[in-house]
Design an enzyme around this catalytic site. Sequence first.
Site, short mmCIF file in Angstrom:
data_model
loop_
_atom_site.label_atom_id
_atom_site.label_comp_id
_atom_site.label_asym_id
_atom_site.label_seq_id
_atom_site.Cartn_x
_atom_site.Cartn_y
_atom_site.Cartn_z
N HIS A 1 72.36 -1.63 -58.79
CA HIS A 1 71.47 -0.49 -58.97
C HIS A 1 70.82 -0.73 -60.34
O HIS A 1 71.16 -0.10 -61.35
CB HIS A 1 72.30 0.81 -58.96
CG HIS A 1 71.51 2.08 -58.88
ND1 HIS A 1 70.14 2.15 -59.01
CD2 HIS A 1 71.92 3.36 -58.68
CE1 HIS A 1 69.75 3.41 -58.89
NE2 HIS A 1 70.80 4.17 -58.70
N LYS B 1 64.29 5.70 -34.27
CA LYS B 1 63.97 5.23 -32.91
C LYS B 1 64.41 3.78 -32.73
O LYS B 1 64.13 3.16 -31.71
CB LYS B 1 62.46 5.33 -32.67
CG LYS B 1 61.90 6.72 -32.78
CD LYS B 1 60.38 6.66 -32.57
CE LYS B 1 59.68 7.87 -33.15
NZ LYS B 1 58.23 7.65 -33.28
N ARG C 1 68.31 11.90 -58.00
CA ARG C 1 67.79 11.39 -59.27
C ARG C 1 66.81 10.23 -59.09
O ARG C 1 65.70 10.24 -59.62
CB ARG C 1 68.94 10.91 -60.18
CG ARG C 1 69.68 12.01 -60.88
CD ARG C 1 71.15 11.64 -61.05
NE ARG C 1 71.81 11.93 -59.80
CZ ARG C 1 72.38 13.10 -59.55
NH1 ARG C 1 72.46 14.00 -60.47
NH2 ARG C 1 72.91 13.34 -58.36
N THR C 2 67.26 9.21 -58.35
CA THR C 2 66.48 7.97 -58.29
C THR C 2 65.16 8.20 -57.55
O THR C 2 64.09 7.80 -58.04
CB THR C 2 67.31 6.87 -57.61
OG1 THR C 2 68.62 6.87 -58.16
CG2 THR C 2 66.68 5.51 -57.79
N ARG D 1 66.10 1.87 -51.31
CA ARG D 1 67.56 2.05 -51.35
C ARG D 1 68.09 1.81 -49.94
O ARG D 1 67.54 2.34 -48.97
CB ARG D 1 67.93 3.45 -51.83
CG ARG D 1 69.43 3.74 -51.66
CD ARG D 1 69.84 5.03 -52.32
NE ARG D 1 69.83 4.90 -53.78
CZ ARG D 1 70.31 5.83 -54.61
NH1 ARG D 1 70.84 6.94 -54.13
NH2 ARG D 1 70.27 5.65 -55.91
N1 CP Z 1 72.67 7.87 -59.95
C1 CP Z 1 72.02 7.94 -58.79
O1 CP Z 1 71.63 6.92 -58.22
O2 CP Z 1 71.82 9.20 -58.30
P1 CP Z 1 71.07 9.56 -56.96
O3 CP Z 1 71.95 9.07 -55.81
O4 CP Z 1 70.93 11.05 -56.98
O5 CP Z 1 69.76 8.85 -56.93
#
Ligand code: CP
Length: 318
Positions: free
Chosen positions: A141, A91, A63-64, A113
Amino acid sequence: MTKRQVSLRGKNILGLQGMTIAEMELILDSAREMKNIIDRDIKKVPTLRGKSIVNLFFEPSTRTRTSFELAGKYLGADVVNVTTSASSVVKGESLRDTLLTVEAMGVDIIVMRHEAEGAAEFAAASVNPVIVNAGDGAHEHPTQGLLDIYTIREKKKAIAGLKVAIIGDVLHSRVARSNIWGLLKMGAEVRVAGPRTLLPRDIEKFGVKVYDRVEPALAGVDVVNVLRIQRERQQKGLFPTPREYARIFGINQERLALAQPDALVMHPGPMNRGLEIAPDVAYSEQSSIQEQVKNGLAVRMAILFLVLMGGKDIETSA
Ligand code: CP
């Protein structure tokens, strides 16, 4: 009343703990305008033409990552995805050197992330492009928190005074923390519930109501936000078996009936269907899970736009 500029231009988006209500509202209001673009037949606008965005994901995402990519592209920016498993990270290149390498290519925004709490803050202290935190360990998040708040506000019209229950694996959940910070600031009552082993020891200090049974936490709530059991982050023994978890803590129709009849059901995804949430709840009329995904795109478009371009005048008594 005086007029004051609220602006996110040039600001890193690291978490909702450090964000003001005015900044959150600016993002939510801008996201509403962005949703109009998503609903168009031709979605592309030239607003960020000439700007570049790198998605740097050290952990998996559907999603993100996808929504940040589409968000940048719909706004006309150039977007590059770096999947670290196919990068020089394998590496042995360090996080700092990876960031410096991306910076040297002249990018405007790094969406990152990472599995370590504080990684986004470290990135912001290390390089000049705007850093947008797409999840750092169990810390925050922020874009998920904002898209959840956007979804609640869209359905319930306002946040202040609502009762929101966050159910499940709070211990490992950056989604829970960003929701808690954002919702409390905007005036909601926030309840958390789950097995004691999946609740952070000092969670009361956040200002939430804490329950180790689901039923009292659900009583009369307006929103039920169900968290994913993060098996990949758990040591053994935090709950007996998946079947036991589903039996005692899973959100099914019987438990959902304890909430308001029009309670909104949310889940950040990905779901463990049949574990933390029953399929007939996940796909019920009360569920906003698909809408959350769409709103995530709108919120991320708003953030990319605002950190590069945006601000507005707000009325304030200060
Ligand atoms: N909710 C969320 O962060 O989903 P993803 O891990 O698919 O990005």
